[in-house]
Design a protein around this motif. Structure first.
Motif, PDB file in Angstrom:
ATOM      1  N   ARG A   1     -23.427   2.305 -16.627  1.00  0.00           N
ATOM      2  CA  ARG A   1     -24.299   1.365 -15.929  1.00  0.00           C
ATOM      3  C   ARG A   1     -24.768   1.978 -14.615  1.00  0.00           C
ATOM      4  NH1 ARG A   1     -24.898  -3.142 -18.342  1.00  0.00           N
ATOM      5  NH2 ARG A   1     -23.396  -3.910 -19.835  1.00  0.00           N
TER       6      ARG A   1
ATOM      7  N   ASP B   1     -30.523  -3.287 -20.098  1.00  0.00           N
ATOM      8  CA  ASP B   1     -29.516  -4.234 -20.561  1.00  0.00           C
ATOM      9  C   ASP B   1     -29.718  -5.575 -19.869  1.00  0.00           C
ATOM     10  OD1 ASP B   1     -27.155  -4.922 -22.010  1.00  0.00           O
ATOM     11  OD2 ASP B   1     -26.012  -4.742 -20.145  1.00  0.00           O
TER      12      ASP B   1
ATOM     13  N   GLN C   1     -26.922  -7.341 -23.793  1.00  0.00           N
ATOM     14  CA  GLN C   1     -27.766  -6.972 -24.932  1.00  0.00           C
ATOM     15  C   GLN C   1     -28.797  -5.938 -24.496  1.00  0.00           C
ATOM     16  OE1 GLN C   1     -27.384  -8.035 -28.026  1.00  0.00           O
ATOM     17  NE2 GLN C   1     -25.748  -9.485 -27.558  1.00  0.00           N
ATOM     18  N   THR C   2     -29.029  -4.931 -25.320  1.00  0.00           N
ATOM     19  CA  THR C   2     -30.074  -3.953 -25.038  1.00  0.00           C
ATOM     20  C   THR C   2     -31.416  -4.578 -25.390  1.00  0.00           C
ATOM     21  OG1 THR C   2     -28.595  -2.110 -25.507  1.00  0.00           O
ATOM     22  CG2 THR C   2     -30.957  -1.649 -25.583  1.00  0.00           C
TER      23      THR C   2
END
Length: 110
Positions: free
Chosen positions: A32, A62, A66-67
């Motif tokens: 991240r 993201d 969820q992408t």
């Protein structure tokens, strides 16, 4: 060795950019990224690499786990470790968007 990835990409309030590094086994490790303004993103990774190693990676967006969007995966980014005494790498990157004529890259047209 420290790898510092930097990219300029505008996101919405609840979105976060993720750096996905492809492994030799075909799986990707997700890191991240952080930003103060939702525009300039950065990530620092401590990697154990040697001269001649290659790192393939791509970015994704993201939202709530969820992408929601990712780069065009046909042309992934590639970083080649060429310096023998390089302990720190700083990468200033850009988003590779899917081209509008991407359908021409399918097997029906090639």
């Amino acid at each position: 060795m420290i790898l510092r990835f930097n990219i300029e990409y505008h996101t919405s309030f609840d979105e976060q950019l993720v750096l996905n590094i492809h492994g030799n086994d075909g799986k990707a490790s997700a890191y991240r990224m952080s930003s103060l303004d939702g525009q300039h993103w950065s990530c620092e990774i401590n990697a154990h690499r040697k001269v001649g190693d290659v790192i393939d990676y791509h970015y994704s967006v993201d939202c709530d786990g969820q992408t929601t969007r990712h780069e065009w995966l046909v042309a992934a980014h590639r970083l080649e470790m060429a310096s023998e005494k390089g302990g720190n790498y700083t990468i200033y990157d850009h988003w590779i968007d899917m081209p509008e004529d991407s359908y021409l890259y399918s097997s029906a047209f090639t």
